[in-house]
Scaffold this motif. Sequence first.
Motif, short mmCIF file in Angstrom:
data_model
loop_
_atom_site.label_atom_id
_atom_site.label_comp_id
_atom_site.label_asym_id
_atom_site.label_seq_id
_atom_site.Cartn_x
_atom_site.Cartn_y
_atom_site.Cartn_z
N PHE A 131 0.80 -1.34 0.10
CA PHE A 131 0.10 -0.10 -0.12
C PHE A 131 0.96 1.22 -0.07
CE2 PHE A 131 -2.53 3.47 1.72
CZ PHE A 131 -3.95 3.27 1.12
N PHE A 184 -7.23 0.44 -1.64
CA PHE A 184 -7.21 -0.40 -0.73
C PHE A 184 -7.55 -1.73 -1.76
CE2 PHE A 184 -8.56 -3.77 2.08
CZ PHE A 184 -7.93 -3.20 3.53
N VAL A 233 -4.78 -3.08 -3.99
CA VAL A 233 -3.53 -3.60 -3.41
C VAL A 233 -3.88 -5.25 -2.80
CG1 VAL A 233 -2.12 -3.47 -1.10
CG2 VAL A 233 -2.53 -1.38 -2.32
#
Length: 309
Positions: A113, A292, A295
């Motif tokens: 991330f 998010f 990832v």
Amino acid sequence: MTLSELRYIIAVAKEKHFRKASETCFVSQPTLSVAVKKLEEELGVILFERRKQDVIVTPIGKKIIDLAEQIIERTQDIKTIAQESQGDLSSQLKIGAIYTVAPYLLPKFIPEFNKQSPNIPLIIEENYTHVLAEKLQSGELDLAIISLPFQEPNIETMPLYQEPFKVVIPPQHELAKKDSKISLNQIKDETVLLLGAGHCFRDQVVETYPNLMHMNYQSDRLQKTFEGSSLETIRYMVASGVGISIFPCTSLSERDENLFKIRELAAKDQANRVVALAWRKTFPRTEVLAAFKKVIKSIDIPCTIPIDN
């Protein structure tokens, strides 16, 4: 009515004490008390029953404080939307994760991330499901990584992956000498070590295999002694021969082969859990949600089955 007054009544409701609430709000107790009294007079209702040692939120007070929490949350959203409209995505992202997921997922997730979204600082918290739910609702957390089912008002969830349960057995145990899958019938007379109350993984295991609890409480078991332990504690209890246990597969790795034997459950006893992402429906940072998800899809999470959304 001011935002400060709303913050004060939220703090009093949380702390159940005026002095403690004033400390969390960084104001004097008289200032907070006068502000709360002023708001009660303006609304024409009593928000708190004052007692010597603490306070009790009245029924009407609870309704008003619930709404106040939503208002405070949305004011922060206004700031966030304004920042993002100017291309500023650097606001920190507060992520919570349950204890049985965080140590095994986050070490893979965080570096990736940070690589893909270097301008978004991460604040990470491990906790129980019910605590994460409360903080998600109050805005103290932006996202939470939990296990389904997770039914909370005004909260959306997105399944991330599915992972099976596995049996872990002391190396000297008779069952460890066999390479075959393990059925519940084979462990009916064993000491089964489970996580303590509050852990959703414990609830899932007990719900899936209710006879485990029945078996443990029918004899002199050590389970009660170790309720509340972490998976790491149970891991070494199994290695020392105290009993066997059931683990989510992501919590197991090659290093564990030196501690105990890992076996799959027989077909009729196989079970799994679904790990998911949760966020408020009003959460405004859609770009962050997209980052998010990207990832999660890019990292390798062994022994799991990804869920496409």
